[in-house]
Scaffold this active site. Structure first.
Site, PDB file in Angstrom:
ATOM      1  N   GLY A   1     -11.184   5.258  -9.413  1.00 23.41           N
ATOM      2  CA  GLY A   1     -11.885   6.430  -8.907  1.00 23.41           C
ATOM      3  C   GLY A   1     -13.382   6.214  -8.969  1.00 23.41           C
TER       4      GLY A   1
ATOM      5  N   THR B   1      -9.574   0.079  -7.085  1.00 19.82           N
ATOM      6  CA  THR B   1      -9.666  -0.866  -8.210  1.00 19.82           C
ATOM      7  C   THR B   1      -8.275  -1.140  -8.751  1.00 19.82           C
ATOM      8  OG1 THR B   1     -11.826  -0.122  -8.880  1.00 19.82           O
ATOM      9  CG2 THR B   1     -10.441  -1.010 -10.622  1.00 19.82           C
TER      10      THR B   1
ATOM     11  N   VAL C   1     -23.408  -0.902 -11.238  1.00 19.80           N
ATOM     12  CA  VAL C   1     -22.211  -1.287 -11.995  1.00 19.80           C
ATOM     13  C   VAL C   1     -21.398  -0.028 -12.226  1.00 19.80           C
ATOM     14  CG1 VAL C   1     -21.409  -2.139 -14.235  1.00 19.80           C
ATOM     15  CG2 VAL C   1     -23.310  -3.286 -13.079  1.00 19.80           C
ATOM     16  N   GLY C   2     -20.100  -0.106 -11.952  1.00 18.62           N
ATOM     17  CA  GLY C   2     -19.235   1.049 -12.151  1.00 18.62           C
ATOM     18  C   GLY C   2     -18.615   1.046 -13.540  1.00 18.62           C
TER      19      GLY C   2
HETATM   20  C1  SD4 Z   1     -16.027   1.853  -9.294  1.00 18.85           C
HETATM   21  N1  SD4 Z   1     -14.019   2.637 -10.331  1.00 18.85           N
HETATM   22  O1  SD4 Z   1     -16.685   0.832  -9.128  1.00 18.85           O
HETATM   23  C2  SD4 Z   1     -14.543   1.722  -9.362  1.00 18.85           C
HETATM   24  C3  SD4 Z   1     -13.982   1.919  -8.000  1.00 18.85           C
HETATM   25  C4  SD4 Z   1     -12.547   2.232  -8.000  1.00 18.85           C
HETATM   26  O2  SD4 Z   1     -10.572   2.440  -7.064  1.00 18.85           O
HETATM   27  O3  SD4 Z   1     -11.947   2.603  -8.926  1.00 18.85           O
HETATM   28  N2  SD4 Z   1     -11.877   2.097  -6.994  1.00 18.85           N
HETATM   29  O4  SD4 Z   1     -16.521   2.973  -9.358  1.00 18.85           O
END
Ligand code: SD4
Length: 323
Positions: A234, A182, A211-212
């Site tokens: 993360g 991300t 949804v993250g």
């Molecule tokens: C998620 N935090 O959707 C995001 C993914 C991510 O680096 O951070 N990737 O969980």
């Protein structure tokens, strides 16, 4: 255009913060503006674009939206925007949010077909009475605002999804480079206005509708001009649990430096989660309202890009566990 390798200088987070890391927020801090930081090394290209806006006197909001548009439209980046890996149904769904120093904020979640979710999140903030739009409603709003509907599933991402389907194993991936990239970005402009943004295609092969943390104000991003801002990368489920970005900002509000705040939040997370944290990654990046930066992660491997005084660098964050 910056070459990734040319600019990768791995230094410790301690040297990022330096003396400023020891200062308490109540001590008047020397302003470092303009400055821009973003998660991971692919943030360099985004910083370069954001820096041009900041350096010519543009606002931090304009800078960050222009900056993250770079990886959003890069089909080779499989974790953000166009070319992002799809969910288990083969659908690319994007999450993004944005926040300014006045705690104005906007967000979109599970948005399909739009390359630039961060720009849509900004319009949610500026043009609607709401903070968050999801799915169909977010798409309809984006189209009304003039965004174009596009197929975000590139042939390469589709091939990777089809490969995954052969086993369809759904576990958090230990290869963070592939699955967790991300982009979260924080910028302080020449007028010391702070803003932040976070944009992602989320976890590859997620359940449709998942949804993250990235579009959730307080989890993937939090900004308060009185204090500073923080963003995350993360495993989103873990960051949501601890309202990670808000926790970092509140730790800074209580007097911790950006670095100490990131460390305190990761340590508290690990203390609470114990064994359940193993094999997962949580990465925090913070900047106080004077431009001092901190970064810390649970596991090794987290790097971030920083641009200050026109110099672009990738720096390695310190971490809590050794594997
Ligand atoms: C998620 N935090 O959707 C995001 C993914 C991510 O680096 O951070 N990737 O969980």
């Amino acid at each position: 255009m910056l070459s990734r390798k040319d600019f990768i200088k791995l230094t410790t987070a301690a040297s990022v913060v330096g003396l400023a890391g020891k200062l308490q927020s109540k001590t008047p801090l020397k302003k470092k503006a303009p400055v821009v930081v973003s998660t991971w090394d692919f943030g360099l290209a985004a910083n370069e674009t954001a820096w041009k806006v900041l350096n010519s006197g543009g606002s931090s909001l304009d800078a960050i939206v222009a900056g993250v548009a770079v990886p959003e439209s890069d089909p080779k980046v499989n974790t953000v925007g166009l070319g992002g890996f799809p969910d288990r149904d083969g659908r690319v769904t994007l999450d993004a949010c944005i926040m300014d120093e006045q705690i104005n904020c906007g967000s979109v979640a599970c948005l399909e077909y739009i390359v630039h979710p961060a720009a849509v999140a900004r319009l949610v903030m500026e043009k609607t009475p709401h903070v968050m739009l999801t799915g169909e409603g977010a798409l309809r709003f984006a189209l009304e605002q003039g965004f174009k509907k596009e197929n975000l599933l590139t042939p390469q991402a589709e091939a990777a999804w089809k490969e995954w389907l052969k086993k369809a194993e759904y576990e958090p991936q230990p290869n963070w480079e592939l699955n967790h990239d991300t982009i979260g970005m924080l910028a302080l402009d020449q007028q010391s206005r702070l803003a932040g943004v976070c944009t992602t295609s989320g976890m590859a092969w997620k359940m449709h509708g998942r949804v993250g943390d990235s579009p959730i104000i307080g989890a993937g991003l939090y900004v308060d001009g009185e204090v500073g801002g923080a963003t995350c990368s993360g495993l989103g489920e873990e960051m949501i649990r601890i309202a990670a970005s808000h926790s970092v900002v509140e730790a800074m509000r209580s007097g911790k430096s950006a670095q100490a705040a990131c460390e305190a939040v990761i340590k508290r997370y690990y203390k609470r989660r114990g064994d359940k944290a193993h094999g997962k990654q949580v990465c925090l990046l913070a900047m106080d309202n004077a431009g001092n930066v901190g970064a810390f992660s649970l596991m090794p491997g987290f790097v971030y890009s920083i641009t200050c005084e026109g110099k672009h660098e990738v720096r390695k964050a310190k971490f809590l566990l050794d594997k």
